[in-house]
Each structure stands twice: as structure tokens, then as C-alpha cells.
Design an enzyme around this catalytic site. Structure first.
Site, PDB file in Angstrom:
ATOM      1  N   THR A  36       0.839  -1.199   0.000  1.00 51.17           N
ATOM      2  CA  THR A  36       0.000   0.000   0.000  1.00 51.17           C
ATOM      3  C   THR A  36       0.872   1.247   0.000  1.00 51.17           C
ATOM      4  O   THR A  36       0.622   2.200  -0.759  1.00 51.17           O
ATOM      5  CB  THR A  36      -0.936   0.008   1.214  1.00 51.17           C
ATOM      6  OG1 THR A  36      -1.685  -1.207   1.241  1.00 51.17           O
ATOM      7  CG2 THR A  36      -1.883   1.197   1.152  1.00 51.17           C
ATOM      8  N   ARG A  63       4.400 -10.767   8.467  1.00 55.55           N
ATOM      9  CA  ARG A  63       3.315 -11.248   9.326  1.00 55.55           C
ATOM     10  C   ARG A  63       3.092 -10.321  10.519  1.00 55.55           C
ATOM     11  O   ARG A  63       1.985 -10.254  11.057  1.00 55.55           O
ATOM     12  CB  ARG A  63       3.624 -12.658   9.824  1.00 55.55           C
ATOM     13  CG  ARG A  63       3.416 -13.746   8.773  1.00 55.55           C
ATOM     14  CD  ARG A  63       3.536 -15.113   9.405  1.00 55.55           C
ATOM     15  NE  ARG A  63       3.118 -16.170   8.483  1.00 55.55           N
ATOM     16  CZ  ARG A  63       2.786 -17.398   8.871  1.00 55.55           C
ATOM     17  NH1 ARG A  63       2.789 -17.711  10.148  1.00 55.55           N
ATOM     18  NH2 ARG A  63       2.431 -18.306   7.990  1.00 55.55           N
ATOM     19  N   LYS A  65       3.400  -6.483  11.579  1.00 54.19           N
ATOM     20  CA  LYS A  65       3.615  -5.101  11.127  1.00 54.19           C
ATOM     21  C   LYS A  65       2.900  -4.101  12.032  1.00 54.19           C
ATOM     22  O   LYS A  65       3.500  -3.148  12.521  1.00 54.19           O
ATOM     23  CB  LYS A  65       3.095  -4.922   9.687  1.00 54.19           C
ATOM     24  CG  LYS A  65       3.873  -5.683   8.637  1.00 54.19           C
ATOM     25  CD  LYS A  65       3.297  -5.483   7.256  1.00 54.19           C
ATOM     26  CE  LYS A  65       1.978  -6.191   7.081  1.00 54.19           C
ATOM     27  NZ  LYS A  65       1.558  -6.284   5.670  1.00 54.19           N
ATOM     28  N   LYS A 137     -14.240  -0.133  17.724  1.00 53.26           N
ATOM     29  CA  LYS A 137     -14.613  -0.024  19.133  1.00 53.26           C
ATOM     30  C   LYS A 137     -14.605   1.432  19.582  1.00 53.26           C
ATOM     31  O   LYS A 137     -15.443   1.847  20.390  1.00 53.26           O
ATOM     32  CB  LYS A 137     -13.657  -0.845  19.986  1.00 53.26           C
ATOM     33  CG  LYS A 137     -13.937  -0.725  21.485  1.00 53.26           C
ATOM     34  CD  LYS A 137     -13.046  -1.634  22.303  1.00 53.26           C
ATOM     35  CE  LYS A 137     -13.362  -1.482  23.796  1.00 53.26           C
ATOM     36  NZ  LYS A 137     -12.605  -2.421  24.643  1.00 53.26           N
ATOM     37  N   TYR A 215     -42.335 -11.210  -1.616  1.00 52.17           N
ATOM     38  CA  TYR A 215     -43.011 -12.035  -0.615  1.00 52.17           C
ATOM     39  C   TYR A 215     -42.371 -13.411  -0.630  1.00 52.17           C
ATOM     40  O   TYR A 215     -41.428 -13.656  -1.398  1.00 52.17           O
ATOM     41  CB  TYR A 215     -44.528 -12.134  -0.837  1.00 52.17           C
ATOM     42  CG  TYR A 215     -44.976 -12.490  -2.242  1.00 52.17           C
ATOM     43  CD1 TYR A 215     -44.856 -13.784  -2.737  1.00 52.17           C
ATOM     44  CD2 TYR A 215     -45.563 -11.525  -3.063  1.00 52.17           C
ATOM     45  CE1 TYR A 215     -45.279 -14.110  -4.006  1.00 52.17           C
ATOM     46  CE2 TYR A 215     -45.987 -11.845  -4.341  1.00 52.17           C
ATOM     47  CZ  TYR A 215     -45.846 -13.137  -4.804  1.00 52.17           C
ATOM     48  OH  TYR A 215     -46.263 -13.446  -6.068  1.00 52.17           O
ATOM     49  N   HIS A 269     -41.648 -24.050 -11.185  1.00 50.17           N
ATOM     50  CA  HIS A 269     -41.503 -24.477  -9.788  1.00 50.17           C
ATOM     51  C   HIS A 269     -40.227 -25.295  -9.597  1.00 50.17           C
ATOM     52  O   HIS A 269     -40.237 -26.346  -8.962  1.00 50.17           O
ATOM     53  CB  HIS A 269     -42.722 -25.263  -9.330  1.00 50.17           C
ATOM     54  CG  HIS A 269     -44.006 -24.496  -9.444  1.00 50.17           C
ATOM     55  ND1 HIS A 269     -44.161 -23.227  -8.913  1.00 50.17           N
ATOM     56  CD2 HIS A 269     -45.186 -24.798 -10.044  1.00 50.17           C
ATOM     57  CE1 HIS A 269     -45.382 -22.800  -9.167  1.00 50.17           C
ATOM     58  NE2 HIS A 269     -46.022 -23.722  -9.858  1.00 50.17           N
TER      59      HIS A 269
END
Length: 513
Positions: A36, A63, A65, A137, A215, A269
Site C-alpha cells: 500500500t 506477518r 507489522k 470499538k 413475498y 416451480h
């Protein structure tokens, strides 16, 4: 307070560069990681690596960071709590006001047919969900984004509210985060539980509401659709979908994907009531399907595995149809069908192929049942070695049996299909005894004026007695394809031999309840 610092770490970089540019123009400091950070620098944006921000290097091939007190402390501390602010200052933890994270593509990885357990494990995101949950949070102070579709709204909010977002919007984004992380965890636990490395003692489902349906089975029953149906099917026109429409669309798509030749199917059906093929003209394929049963298609579903042509559209428009499904539509066909405003026109998307690998989930009293999907017509390999009668089938009978076997797989059990190599002739579905299904299929063929002499018969499961096969012999069928496995197989084979009928046992049944 204005958003002063953002942490961006995404797998899906859709819209990222433009979003980050807007943030930079509003004076937001950009923190980032790995690919990124590289992508943002390539656009000329100033970026601070998270490792520089925390003072701790990335470890273990990336793994580790972002699992650092400076990251999570920057997200979690309360901005209006003096003790929190004092601790943040003491430990040099500046606030992180915006988090932009989407997770490693675990679901896409396990959808690959060649995926290994090692590949799947490496695509389990640890830092991403942790950052998302910390930020969500503390949504009172932190804006958290996990969906690129929300980028424009974030920018709008910041421009309208002095560089920050509103509490209501932050709460909305936080809810999306917890839904996303629950889906992600469910995908991981369900996958590992099926790999022989874990336990199948739990099955987790977490899906967003996609739409309220028109429905349920009946107008007095409410119904809703959860998940991502729109990635598999695009509705181009027509009334809102109902519960039964969804079931019919799935059944039609499953049927048509079992055929390679240009094919049209008609269902009612969820049961096929006619299937036809033609390599030159879809109108001929339609005629073969329609002639199987001219009454059942009224208010039914039509499905095609080729772009729908104007010629077929004009024929279809002459009868009342509820849903049409195709991989695409000629512009002229759309123009014809648009005259029927209520007709639901559905485009079958490539994403449906991947979804067919997912299990079938069905409610039951007290819980759910989960079953592997029956997505392949089994037993069609090496048919020549599976002949159980004295007379082997001719080449034409063999082609017809392959076709009929693919159709009968989609008919409700007890299922019987009479067919030629490119069309159905009679279909009997869902009866309590197999002989009744066979007799109904014969009756339907006679009603349609179709000749069963020289046809083949397909049965989705074994014949428990010879009477069902005898009904086919009397109707003129000359070959039969069925799973075999009955205690009275010898009796059934003897009946076929006595009539000079060829018969194949596939060794696989295709019940559909």
C-alpha cells in the site's frame, strides 16, 4: 477535531490513490505498510511507513507489522479522558483518527480450485482485523473504512464538517466493520473445518441484508435475501424478486450450466419442463424445449446459455413468462422484451460459477443442515464399460443418454426423463413412486404429440422394480440410463434384455428433494 492522521493498509486498491490524494490535500498525515505504501508513493504522495512510526521493523515476512501499542494505542485511547490522554503523551502515542483497511483476500483464495492449505493459511489476515476492531470499538473518535465504496462519502463528510466525520456516519462504518470481520472469521473457520485439519463441529453464517423480497411462497409470508446475490445475477428490468423467483433462478442457472452446446431450458416451480439444443439457431432449440410441454411454461422461467437473440425474444414475448435468464442479451432482444415491463430479465454473471462451489444450506427444526452441492453430472465417464444388458447402445442412443442424464439430475425425485440427443420428450417429476413418474412422463409426451418410439429413458435413481422400466418399454424407449444398485437389478436387466433394450448403470444417483 479534524482528522489529522490516517493509517492505510489495503489488499483491494480500488480507488485508493484518489482517496489518499484527497486526504493529503486536507492536511492528513498518511501512515502505511508494504504494498500500500509503495502504491501511494508511486503517485507522488508522502507516506510514513508504519515501521518508522512505531520504531519496530516488519518481521516474519510481513506477518508482524501493525500489532504494536503505538498503533492500537493511537486507535483505542479516549480523546476526552484526561488519564488516557496523559498515558498517550507519556508513551509518545499520537492519535490515529482514520483507518482504511480491507483484508487479505481469503475468500477469493479458497475459491480457487487449485488452492492449497498453505496458500489459504498465508491469506489469513491478523493485523487487519485487529486494527479494524480497535478502530470500530472507538468509533466515537475514529473513522474506520473497510469498503472502497465508502471513500467518496468519507471525503464528502470531511469537506462538510471541518475535516472530520459525523458520529452517526462513524457508527454506521463501525457496524460494517464488525459485520465484515465476522464474515471473515466465519469463512476461515468453515474452510479449516473441512480440510481434515480441524473440526466440523460448528458452522457459521454471517451475511448482510441485500434486499427485502416481494413475498415468500405466498403473499402473506414475508421474506428477505441475505448475502451477495447481485454479484451472481444482475436484474435488468421487471418487478421485484420474490422468494420463489430466487429459487427458480437458481434452479434454472444450475440446469443450464450443465450444458456446453447452445441450449434453452424452460422450468416451472424449479422443475425442468423442457430442454432443447441446436448448434445453428436458438429458435430451434427453443421450439424443441417448448414442444415438450406447451402448458407448463405459462408463468415459468426460461434460461439460455448463449446471448439471447432477437428472434428468440420475439417468440418468448408471445407467452406469459415470469423470468428470463441469459449470460447476455442482444440490444434488439432487449428492445423487444422491454415492452413487457413486469417481465424479470436476469443476466447470469461469471461469479455464479464460483458460488456453485459453496455448500447448500437449509434450515431445519432447531438449526441448519449443510450439504455439498451436487454440481456435476456423475457417472458419464467410460459409459461403454457400464453397459449391463446384452445389447450395447448405439452411438445415437449414447448421445441421447448423456443429454437425458444431465436433465434428470435437475428434476425433483422421483424423476424420469424421456429424450432424444438434443431435446426432452417427456418429463415426470416428484411422484411418490417411480412408476408413476414414468407414466406421467409418457402421458405428457402423448399430450404434446411427441413420439417416444426410439427414445431413451433416464432415471435419477434405481428402479426398485421392473414395472417402471416396463412402462418405458411399452412407450417405445429403446435405451435406459440409471444408477443401478437395486436388490432387483437382475430382474430389471432381464426385463430390458427381453425387450432388446440397452441399459447403462452409472453407479451414481442424483436425488433432488
Amino acid at each position: 477535531m479534524r482528522i489529522a492522521r490516517a493509517l492505510l493498509s489495503v489488499s483491494d486498491k480500488t480507488g485508493l490513490a484518489e482517496f489518499a490524494k484527497h486526504l493529503h490535500e486536507q492536511g492528513v498525515e498518511l501512515l502505511s505498510t508494504g504494498g500500500t505504501a509503495k502504491a501511494l508513493r508511486e503517485t507522488g504522495l508522502p507516506v510514513i511507513d508504519v515501521s518508522e512510526f512505531t520504531g519496530a521493523p516488519e518481521l516474519f515476512e510481513g506477518r508482524l507489522k501493525t500489532l504494536h501499542p503505538k498503533v492500537h494505542g493511537g486507535l483505542l485511547h479516549k480523546r476526552d479522558d484526561k488519564e488516557h490522554l496523559a498515558q498517550a503523551k507519556e508513551h509518545n502515542i499520537p492519535p490515529i483518527d482514520l483507518v482504511v483497511v480491507n483484508l487479505y483476500p481469503f475468500e477469493q483464495t479458497i475459491a480457487r480450485p487449485d488452492v492449497t492449505l498453505s496458500d489459504a493459511i498465508e491469506n489469513i489476515d491478523i493485523g487487519g482485523p485487529s486494527m479494524l476492531r480497535s478502530a470500530a470499538k472507538n468509533y466515537v473518535a475514529v473513522t474506520v473504512v473497510t469498503d472502497p465504496l465508502d471513500y467518496p462519502r468519507v471525503i464528502e463528510e470531511m469537506m462538510e464538517h471541518g475535516g472530520n466525520t459525523t458520529i452517526g456516519f462513524r457508527e454506521h462504518l463501525a457496524v460494517k466493520v464488525f459485520l465484515r470481520t465476522s464474515q471473515y472469521d466465519a469463512a476461515i473457520s468453515n474452510y479449516l473445518g473441512q480440510c481434515g485439519q480441524g473440526s466440523r463441529s460448528n458452522f457459521i453464517v454471517s451475511l448482510p441484508l441485500e434486499m427485502d423480497l416481494r413475498y415468500g411462497d405466498n403473499p402473506h409470508q414475508k421474506a428477505a435475501l441475505y448475502g451477495d446475490f447481485k454479484s451472481c445475477f444482475t436484474q435488468l428490468q421487471g418487478k421485484e424478486l420474490s422468494y420463489t423467483n430466487i429459487l427458480d433462478i437458481e434452479a434454472a442457472a444450475d440446469l443450464i450450466l450443465d450444458f456446453v452446446r447452445p441450449t434453452i431450458g424452460i422450468l416451472k416451480h424449479t422443475n425442468p419442463c423442457g430442454v432443447g439444443q441446436d448448434d445453428e439457431d436458438l429458435r430451434v432449440a427453443w421450439q424443441k424445449a417448448f414442444e415438450t410441454d406447451r402448458q407448463a411454461p405459462f408463468g415459468g422461467v426460461i434460461v439460455c446459455n448463449r446471448p439471447l437473440t432477437e428472434g428468440v425474444a420475439r417468440i418468448i414475448s408471445e407467452i406469459f413468462t415470469d423470468v428470463i435468464i441469459a449470460p447476455d442479451y442482444e440490444p434488439e432482444a432487449r428492445a423487444v422484451l422491454q415492452k413487457k415491463k413486469n417481465l424479470r430479465i436476469m443476466k447470469l454473471n461469471d461469479a455464479y460459477l464460483a458460488s456453485k462451489r459453496a455448500p447448500v444450506i437449509r434450515s431445519c427444526p432447531g438449526g441448519l443442515m449443510v450439504m455439498d452441492r451436487d454440481h456435476t453430472a456423475l457417472g458419464l465417464d467410460n459409459l461403454e464399460s457400464k453397459v449391463v444388458t446384452k445389447r450395447p447402445p448405439t452411438e445415437e442412443e449414447m448421445r441421447a443418454m448423456r443429454f437425458a442424464w444431465r436433465v434428470v439430475k435437475h428434476v425433483k425425485s422421483n424423476a424420469i426423463v424421456y429424450a432424444k440427443s438434443d431435446r426432452t420428450l417427456g418429463i415426470g417429476a416428484g411422484q411418490m413412486s417411480r412408476v408413476d413418474s414414468s407414466r406421467i412422463a409418457v402421458w405428457k409426451a402423448k399430450e404434446a404429440g411427441l413420439e417416444l418410439k426410439g427414445s431413451v429413458l433416464a432415471s435419477d435413481a434405481m428402479f426398485p422394480f421392473a414395472d417402471g422400466l416396463q412402462a418405458a418399454i411399452e412407450a417405445g424407449a429403446t435405451a435406459c440410463i440409471q444408477p443401478g444398485g437395486s436388490m432387483r437389478d437382475e430382474e430389471v436387466i432381464a426385463a430390458a434384455d427381453a425387450a432388446g433394450m440397452a441399459m447403462i448403470f452409472t453407479g451414481h444417483r442424483h436425488f433432488r428433494h
